[in-house]
Scaffold this active site. Sequence first.
Site, PDB file in Angstrom:
ATOM      1  N   GLY A 170       0.828  -1.193   0.000  1.00 22.44           N
ATOM      2  CA  GLY A 170       0.000   0.000   0.000  1.00 22.44           C
ATOM      3  C   GLY A 170       0.862   1.242   0.000  1.00 22.44           C
ATOM      4  O   GLY A 170       0.392   2.348  -0.247  1.00 22.44           O
ATOM      5  N   THR A 209       3.551   4.374   0.849  1.00 22.24           N
ATOM      6  CA  THR A 209       3.576   5.509   1.781  1.00 22.24           C
ATOM      7  C   THR A 209       2.178   5.908   2.222  1.00 22.24           C
ATOM      8  O   THR A 209       1.932   6.164   3.404  1.00 22.24           O
ATOM      9  CB  THR A 209       4.286   6.709   1.119  1.00 22.24           C
ATOM     10  OG1 THR A 209       5.661   6.378   0.905  1.00 22.24           O
ATOM     11  CG2 THR A 209       4.209   7.939   2.004  1.00 22.24           C
ATOM     12  N   CYS A 210       1.235   5.957   1.292  1.00 27.27           N
ATOM     13  CA  CYS A 210      -0.111   6.440   1.620  1.00 27.27           C
ATOM     14  C   CYS A 210      -0.749   5.626   2.725  1.00 27.27           C
ATOM     15  O   CYS A 210      -1.232   6.169   3.720  1.00 27.27           O
ATOM     16  CB  CYS A 210      -0.992   6.417   0.372  1.00 27.27           C
ATOM     17  SG  CYS A 210      -2.684   6.952   0.690  1.00 27.27           S
ATOM     18  N   GLY A 219       7.300  22.756   5.346  1.00 26.49           N
ATOM     19  CA  GLY A 219       6.427  22.346   4.257  1.00 26.49           C
ATOM     20  C   GLY A 219       5.183  21.672   4.805  1.00 26.49           C
ATOM     21  O   GLY A 219       4.880  21.747   5.999  1.00 26.49           O
ATOM     22  N   ILE A 271       4.411  18.525   5.328  1.00 27.47           N
ATOM     23  CA  ILE A 271       4.616  17.479   6.326  1.00 27.47           C
ATOM     24  C   ILE A 271       4.928  18.105   7.681  1.00 27.47           C
ATOM     25  O   ILE A 271       4.337  17.755   8.708  1.00 27.47           O
ATOM     26  CB  ILE A 271       5.742  16.523   5.889  1.00 27.47           C
ATOM     27  CG1 ILE A 271       5.315  15.735   4.639  1.00 27.47           C
ATOM     28  CG2 ILE A 271       6.097  15.559   7.017  1.00 27.47           C
ATOM     29  CD1 ILE A 271       6.406  14.852   4.070  1.00 27.47           C
ATOM     30  N   HIS A 274     -28.168  26.836   0.957  1.00 28.64           N
ATOM     31  CA  HIS A 274     -28.007  27.862   1.985  1.00 28.64           C
ATOM     32  C   HIS A 274     -28.557  27.337   3.309  1.00 28.64           C
ATOM     33  O   HIS A 274     -29.651  26.752   3.331  1.00 28.64           O
ATOM     34  CB  HIS A 274     -28.774  29.130   1.584  1.00 28.64           C
ATOM     35  CG  HIS A 274     -28.772  30.189   2.640  1.00 28.64           C
ATOM     36  ND1 HIS A 274     -27.675  30.986   2.891  1.00 28.64           N
ATOM     37  CD2 HIS A 274     -29.738  30.564   3.540  1.00 28.64           C
ATOM     38  CE1 HIS A 274     -27.960  31.818   3.873  1.00 28.64           C
ATOM     39  NE2 HIS A 274     -29.203  31.591   4.289  1.00 28.64           N
TER      40      HIS A 274
END
Length: 458
Positions: free
Chosen positions: A42, A44-45, A183, A185, A443
């Site tokens: 899977g 890094t994510c 940044g 991260i 609204h």
Amino acid sequence: MAAIERYDVVCIGGGSGLTAAYYAQRDGKSVALVDDRPDQLGGTCVNRGCIPTKGLIQAAEVMQTIRHAGDFGIHLDQSSVRVDFQAVLGTVRRRRENDAAAVRRWVESAFTPYYGRGHFVGDKLIEMEDGRRLTGERIFIAAGARPAIPPIPGLAESGFLTNESVIFDLTEQPEHLIILGGGYIGCEFAHFFSALGTRVTVIDHSECLLAEDDDVRALFTQELAKRVELVLQAEARQALVRDGQCGLVVATGDGERTVLGDRLLLATGRRPNTDGLGLERTGVELNDRGFVVVDDGLRTTHPDIYAYGDVIGQGMFKHTSSYEGELAYHNAHGATLAVDYTANPHAVFSSPQIGSVGLTERACRDQGLDYVVARKDYADFAKGKIVGSPPGFAKLLVEKGSDRILGFHMIGPQAADLIHEVVVAMNTPGAKAERVRDSIHVHPTLAELVRQVFDDTA
């Protein structure tokens, strides 16, 4: 020498590589998947980025809601609120383990996995560390990236953290955390730790945090400075350990200063996982930073090898790599599609939250575009006032004459979700602002802020 196993498609990388693998398997092709972290399929994510870090951010959001309950007439005994740091991390880690295990079950039912390190030993020929060899008619390189560690003297002895070690290894909540890097991260971790009660110091070389539209980063820097200490326009000269603490010696405009805390977290960028792949044996070219060079169809300098995701360095976001992986797969099998990042959105899940798509105002000026800019604050409309008139705004850039949407930037509650109708509008023919301007919005909702800022460019 081991026999060569042959496949229609070989994907290198068990994260974003799964995109091309999925489409290949759907089309009935034989697929091999090469990955050196079978317990973290899977990529890094799932394991070290998007999903676990947003689990941490959710805990921070809950804590912020509790702390601001009094703004809405709900009074809590704030002294009784206790953070169970181990429970927060435990929840995220269990979810990560379950998600990675689910991906592994899918991989082993749909593809032929090759677990371990692999490298090219010839043209399209990959050898695994256990001696197995494989090749494919088409090969996709999606090996991802890892934290970039700057060459700061003394850093190795500091026991520094990265986004990966926070997710996997951290056991105790720091009292004072130093973050090097402002940044997305660094800013997301600054939000998480500070919301849970850690004292946080962020050190960055720039005068403002993040690489966003100038108005957005100015407000973001101002707001984060209310909760964390910022040391800006600073250069880290040396890491040190002193009296049980660790930290940095930094050079600023006012001279050198020493910043010490319990732990040091590095958030200084990403480097591609291309070293060790032996790509020089395939003719695949790398740029001077180690990223794979591709054309606008994501083909490398080898006609049968494609690359996408973090290894090409175009947009290090999961949604970007998923888009690239699908396009690369189709191009490898006869399509002639070109990548288009014009309406590629991104978000920063900090506080305030940021959602952005398209050009910044500075980029519009640099390109000599004739544009009109409109901006409205959350406090300017009904739902914004209902949720407490938080600091934040929506900013729109539209080309004069054509009514083409050039860029849209939000900072404030739910910004990451609210930008998507603009993303859709930018992907319609002509990217006309009237697509949003002429749409009815419920609204009262926060989405009305999007509509109202578009009205100001009519």
